[in-house]
Each structure stands twice: as C-alpha cells, then as structure tokens.
Design an enzyme around this catalytic site. Structure first.
Site, PDB file in Angstrom:
ATOM      1  N   ILE A   1       0.875  -1.167   0.000  1.00  0.00           N
ATOM      2  CA  ILE A   1       0.000   0.000   0.000  1.00  0.00           C
ATOM      3  C   ILE A   1       0.914   1.218   0.000  1.00  0.00           C
ATOM      4  CG2 ILE A   1      -1.693   1.273   1.368  1.00  0.00           C
ATOM      5  CD1 ILE A   1      -2.550  -1.547   2.456  1.00  0.00           C
ATOM      6  N   GLU A   2       0.981   1.904  -1.115  1.00  0.00           N
ATOM      7  CA  GLU A   2       1.975   2.980  -1.215  1.00  0.00           C
ATOM      8  C   GLU A   2       1.296   4.342  -1.331  1.00  0.00           C
ATOM      9  OE1 GLU A   2       5.271   2.081  -3.778  1.00  0.00           O
ATOM     10  OE2 GLU A   2       5.020  -0.068  -3.555  1.00  0.00           O
ATOM     11  N   GLN A   3       0.094   4.443  -0.764  1.00  0.00           N
ATOM     12  CA  GLN A   3      -0.668   5.693  -0.907  1.00  0.00           C
ATOM     13  C   GLN A   3      -0.131   6.802  -0.012  1.00  0.00           C
ATOM     14  OE1 GLN A   3      -4.802   4.262  -0.317  1.00  0.00           O
ATOM     15  NE2 GLN A   3      -4.042   2.458  -1.381  1.00  0.00           N
TER      16      GLN A   3
END
Ligand code: NAG
Ligand code: NAG
Ligand code: NAG
Length: 363
Positions: free
Chosen positions: A121-123
């Site tokens: 999850i690279e948000q």
C-alpha cells in the site's frame, strides 16, 4: 459476526477450498517454520521462477496471476508463497469494510494454499488523518487474522527507503512494524522526489540507502523486522541536454510535491540493461559519489540517454550492511527480470546477481 455465523461461514469456506494442484498433496500444507535469514522474492508472473536460485529463496510474493505450480514448487523447497494485498485506504477507514477486506484476503490465501500476504500500500497519507489510523489498524488486524487462521503464516508490509514521509507516505512506521512480521524496505525509486537540479541520478545510491536503514533503527524499529529490498532494474533517462562533464538534464515531471522525479525516465530490466551496455557510447561508467554504475547511449532518433542501474558491484555494497546492521534478510524487485537464458555470459551474470544478495564476496 455471531459465533454461529462464524462457524457456518468457516464450513462454507472449507467446502470452497480449491483442489490441491500439487502432485504430492502434502505440498499444499502451509509452511510453518521461522527462518533466521529471509530471502524475500517478488515474482511478477510468467515461468522464469523455474530459474530462481531455490536453495536461497524463503518467501515468494506473487504479484502476477496465481500459479499453482509455483506454489507447489516453492513448498517443495520450504519457501512461503504470499499474496499481494492492496486496498484504497479511504474505503477501509470503516471498520466493517476493513474486516470484510481482511476476511476476503485470508479466504483467498487459504483457497490457494498460500502462506501469508505482502501488503503493498503505497498511498500518500497525512499524519493523524483517518487513513493514517486505518492503515495501522489494517496491518494489525490483517496480521492477527492471518496468524490465527493460517498458523505460521507471514504478513509483511512494503515501506519506502526512509521513514521520513517519502512520497507523502507519512505512516506510523513503528506501530506498523510492531504489528506485522516484516517490513520490506524498498531501497529504490530514491529519486522519486528530486529537489535540486533536475538531472539523472542513481536509483539506489549507497550512502542514502544505508542512511534510510539508520533512520528506521533510530525511530525504534526492530532490525529483525527489516528486509533490505534492492532493485534489479534501473532507469533510462532521455537527456534534454547533456553537459561536457556527462550530466544528463531530464524533463521536469513533478511527483507528490517535488518539481522533478524519476518519472522522467523509464524503468528497465537488468536483462535489457546488460544488452544495451554493449551498444552504448560510454560503456559501463562508475559514479564514486553515488557508488552506482551508469552509461550513455544514443537512440535511433539521435537523442542521448543516460541509464542508471545496479549490478553486483553496487548491490553488494548495500547488502554488506545486512549483516552489520543485524537486519532480518534481503529481497529484490523483482526476481523475474534477469536473463535466465542458456547463454553462458547471461548465466554467469544472473548467478552473480543472486550472489550479490549476500554481500561482496571475497576474491
Ligand atoms: C466500503 O468499500 C466500498 C468498496 O471497497 C466503498 O465503495 C465504500 O464507500 C466503502 N464504505 C465506507 C463506509 O467506507
Ligand atoms: C540544460 O538544461 C537545464 C534545464 O533546462 C538548464 O538549467 C541547464 O542550464 C542546461 N545546461 C546546458 C549546458 O545547456
Ligand atoms: C545458489 O546460491 C548458493 C548460495 O549463495 C550458491 O552456493 C549456489 O552456487 C547458487 N546456485 C546457482 C545455480 O547459482
């Protein structure tokens, strides 16, 4: 959910379970033992996994299509196979939505006889926002659910090269590390936010990379939770102009608040890179400051490109620190992108890349 409902749904889950695709049914059993040293491999699909050095692999995160044959093979070598997990954070601020997502992931892993999940999850997340807390809870609850329902399973979380809000990813890194099994530190894309001159630079400069680990340790992350993730790819930058001392100015492509970024270049596989060096203008060059190789070439339209990448010489300078910093292991993005053909030079190069995971070899 009521206990009765939970019981019923677990029966339904068992009956949904797919048939074991392995020749030997025991290979569908999940891997349970803990490894002192992890070699964590990302696989993006296809069949090149057949050429991996399976004597060292401990975990394969499968980012391609599910491949039952890969699962059976990994299990026969005692290696875990884990799912990819990604979800839009705004939609899991809601507790019941979060639980539903986690249940779906656990069910999917079980049906495919897998051994855990890699949360990628690279948000962008603002510190103290609802998403910030939801992310920490998501990691904690995912880990609890996996450990409970798949004994011995592994939950890992991918983090940027430094914990200092890289790409606006301001997460609660310490809480996240404490509530999962492993953090895969992505020691690459380190030019995602260029604040100085808009020029081509190394994907994973050695000093900056090692500084990132020091920062994780300084904020209190247990070194035994940290995997050093290195790149097996590089960046090909078209140069807008090319100075006499070999500096390549690149197009200004902003990213998450920075005026320039590595998005001005294209990611290229080590397989492509080793071929392209042969027809370069410069041959392999070495930058002493960033401790990385690079080369220049001219494309068919006459434009000069500069390619920054990693090879065994630059990789081992980083992986040497795995031992000295007491980290848990290593990994790469990604394992598919070497030249696994029968060509003897390619064979030697690919073996050297695998070996470079374990530091600079004497001799
Ligand atoms: C729950 O998730 C769905 C899809 O993942 C999303 O459309 C919906 O808005 C979410 N609900 C809440 C309350 O966040
Ligand atoms: C190259 O381009 C950059 C950005 O457009 C500019 O700042 C720089 O002065 C140029 N250098 C040369 C040698 O033309
Ligand atoms: C696989 O890795 C081990 C340990 O580094 C090494 O001894 C072996 O030669 C490697 N195998 C191949 C085929 O490269």
């Amino acid at each position: 959910m009521s206990p009765l409902l939970m019981f019923l749904s677990s029966i339904i889950m068992v009956s949904w379970a797919d048939v074991c695709p392995c020749e030997r049914p025991e290979l569908c059993q999940q891997i349970q033992d803990e490894k002192d040293f992890e070699v964590f491999v990302f696989d993006v699909g296809g069949k090149t996994w057949k050429s991996y050095n399976w004597s060292v692999v401990t975990t394969v995160a499968t980012f391609g299509k599910y491949d039952g044959e890969l699962m059976c093979h990994a299990h026969s070598k005692g290696a875990r196979v884990v799912l990819k997990g990604d979800v839009h954070l705004a939609s899991v601020v809601d507790q019941s939505n979060r639980t539903a997502w986690i249940t779906e992931m656990v069910d999917l892993a079980r049906r495919q006889f897998m051994d855990g999940i890699n949360l990628d999850i690279e948000q962008a997340v603002e510190e103290g926002s609802p998403e910030y807390f939801a992310l920490t809870d998501l990691v904690k609850e995912t880990t609890e659910a996996f450990h409970k329902q798949i004994p011995g399973s592994q939950v890992s979380f991918d983090v940027a090269w430094s914990p200092q809000c890289v790409d606006k990813r301001c997460y609660d890194y310490v809480a996240i590390a404490n509530s999962c099994d492993l953090l895969f530190v992505m020691s690459y894309d380190e030019q995602s936010q260029i604040l100085g001159d808009c020029i081509a630079m190394a994907n994973s400069p050695v000093t900056q990379t090692l500084g990132g680990y020091d920062q994780y340790l300084k904020i209190g992350v247990d070194p035994k939770k940290l995997l050093m993730g290195v790149p097996w790819y590089g960046y090909d930058y078209p140069c807008l102009n090319f100075t006499q001392d070999g500096v390549c100015y690149v197009a200004e492509v902003p990213f998450r608040g920075a005026p320039c970024s590595d998005a001005a270049g294209k990611q290229k596989t080590y397989k492509w890179i080793t071929k392209q060096i042969g027809s370069s203008l410069s041959g392999r060059l070495w930058d002493d400051k960033q401790q990385a190789p690079y080369f220049n070439y001219k494309d068919p339209k006459g434009q000069i490109h500069q390619v920054w990448y990693d090879d065994p010489e630059s990789l081992c300078l980083k992986t040497d620190a795995v031992q000295s910093k007491g980290l848990r292991g290593v990994g790469m993005w990604n394992a598919n992108i070497l030249d696994y053909s029968d060509d003897p030079v390619a064979r030697q190069q690919s073996a050297a890349m695998w070996n470079a995971l374990f530091g600079c070899q004497p001799g």
